[in-house]
Design an enzyme around this catalytic site. Structure first.
Site, PDB file in Angstrom:
ATOM      1  CG  ASP A  94      -6.769   2.057   8.379  1.00 49.40           C
ATOM      2  OD1 ASP A  94      -7.069   0.867   8.513  1.00 49.40           O
ATOM      3  OD2 ASP A  94      -5.631   2.510   8.632  1.00 49.40           O
ATOM      4  CG  ASP A 135      -0.245   0.173   9.389  1.00 47.64           C
ATOM      5  OD1 ASP A 135      -0.954   0.538   8.427  1.00 47.64           O
ATOM      6  OD2 ASP A 135      -0.675  -0.514  10.333  1.00 47.64           O
ATOM      7  CG  ASP A 176     -12.112   0.152  13.072  1.00 48.84           C
ATOM      8  OD1 ASP A 176     -10.951  -0.005  13.486  1.00 48.84           O
ATOM      9  OD2 ASP A 176     -12.568  -0.425  12.071  1.00 48.84           O
TER      10      ASP A 176
END
Ligand SMILES: CNc1nc2c(CCNC[C@]34C[C@H]5C[C@H](C[C@H](C5)C3)C4)c3nc(N)[nH]c(=O)c3cc2[nH]1
Length: 374
Positions: free
Chosen positions: A93, A147, A268
């Site tokens: 991530d 993000d 996930d």
């Protein structure tokens, strides 16, 4: 414009799909569940068990690893696969989500997110460029754009602000990723909270920028399951049919079944390992809390028909004893039992979609959970 595609759709059944995603470290069969390595190791699990349980791809932990031992150090040691010993596909991530959830002293600006390290209090700046650099240094096969995910409920203004910032960061993440060797992938992340119009704008603009795959972010952040499923219905059809779709941070076995039914390919979640450490077992009959006194004299295994040895060979009484005594083996056994159940469920879905019987599989699976633990 779309990027070279490493995803091959093998079969569809309603909105459900099964496919293969080819990465530099191996092939991922989808729908896929990605167990989570926290600070670079699976809590309580050896990689051998993770692999044997049917795992093709795991998550690395950008936020923790960039703070300790540091991304440059891991790169110097050959990257995450060499460092951890997991030599298969790995996804990382971007780190932004954790900064928002872990460190309170953080500030979001156009340029970056700045926060204080929870390890030594040092000030850290995480920009889209630095996040991509860290993920490249870790050597992840699949990297995520930087993000901003807002927790729900949130105001329309906040949802729109974060969605548009995430689109600008998507552009910058893609530019920073441009030098990655062929085969390495970058996924965009759709934001937009629980507002359909915002979801449509985010998905449309991300596809214009062009990524190897698309994640649906901004969910599993406090909203009811019905809202999460409604946002998948709004978003999945707006994404390219030949690209992988990854629903971030999801979820329970029921979430996975319902999201696959709506066209999601990758997931996930920390639940299998985290709930396992707290004595919860996921089974065909639903969740079983082994802390409960009713298991103290029960000689039966969790599921004598399971193909996973630990689910078949240990009595509920023994697992109850380990959990009540706080034995590490209890956390280890339940973590592997839970990851094995999740992978058993994913394999069942892949096979059902290939055979065109996903609807029947979904009904039979839900009936098993509803029956509960006899
Ligand atoms: C739970 N709900 C939820 N998660 C979410 C995540 C993190 C996904 N898991 C990565 C992660 C997070 C933690 C725990 C493990 C290892 C490592 C640190 C990476 C998985 C998300 N990540 C990003 N970048 N964006 C989101 O919108 C988002 C939404 C989520 N909603």
């Amino acid at each position: 414009m779309s990027l070279p595609n490493h995803f091959e759709l093998l079969a569809t059944n309603g909105a459900a799909r099964t496919g293969r995603l080819t990465t530099p470290h191996g092939v991922v069969q989808t729908p896929a569940f990605m167990p989570v390595g926290t600070a670079g190791a699976m809590k309580g699990l050896h990689w051998r068990e993770v692999r044997d349980a049917g795992t093709d791809i795991v998550l690395g932990n950008t936020y923790h690893l960039m703070l300790r031992p540091g991304a440059e150090r891991i790169a110097a040691l050959g990257g995450l696969q060499a460092f951890t010993g997991w030599n298969g596909p790995m996804l990382t991530d971007s780190g932004g989500f954790q900064v928002m959830s872990l460190s309170d002293l953080r500030k979001v600006s156009e340029k970056a997110v700045t926060f204080r390290s929870h390890i030594d209090g040092a000030k850290v700046e995480l920009s889209p460029e630095r996040s991509i650099e860290v993920q490249r240094l870790l050597g992840a096969d699949i990297a995520m754009q930087m993000d901003e995910c807002v927790r729900l409920p949130a105001t329309r203004d906040d949802i729109e602000r974060a969605m548009r910032l995430s689109l600008r960061w998507a552009e910058r993440s893609k530019r920073a990723f441009e030098t990655a060797p062929d085969g390495y992938m970058l996924f965009g992340i759709v934001q937009g909270g629980d507002i359909p119009e915002m979801r449509h704008i985010s998905a449309r603009e991300l596809v214009k920028i062009g990524f190897h795959g698309y994640a649906i972010g901004g969910l599993a952040v406090g909203e009811p399951q019905a809202v999460m499923l409604a946002m998948i219905d709004e978003t999945a059809p707006a994404l390219p049919v030949d690209c992988p779709r990854y629903l971030m941070g999801v979820g329970t076995p029921e979430d996975l079944l319902e999201a696959v039914a709506r066209g999601i390919d990758m997931f996930d979640c920390v639940m299998p390992t985290r709930n396992g450490r707290h004595g919860m077992a996921f089974t065909r009959f639903g969740q079983i809390n082994l802390r409960n006194a009713r298991h103290a004299d029960d000689p039966r295994p969790l599921d004598e028909e399971s193909e996973w040895p630990a689910t078949r060979d240990y009595s509920r009484a023994y697992l109850h004893h380990l959990v009540r005594s706080g034995e590490t083996l209890g956390a280890m056994l339940l973590s592997e039992i839970n990851v094995a159940y999740y992978q058993h469920l994913m394999r069942g879905m892949r096979e059902a979609i290939s055979q065109g019987i996903f609807a029947d599989f979904r009904e039979r699976t839900r009936a098993g959970w509803a029956k509960g633990d006899i």
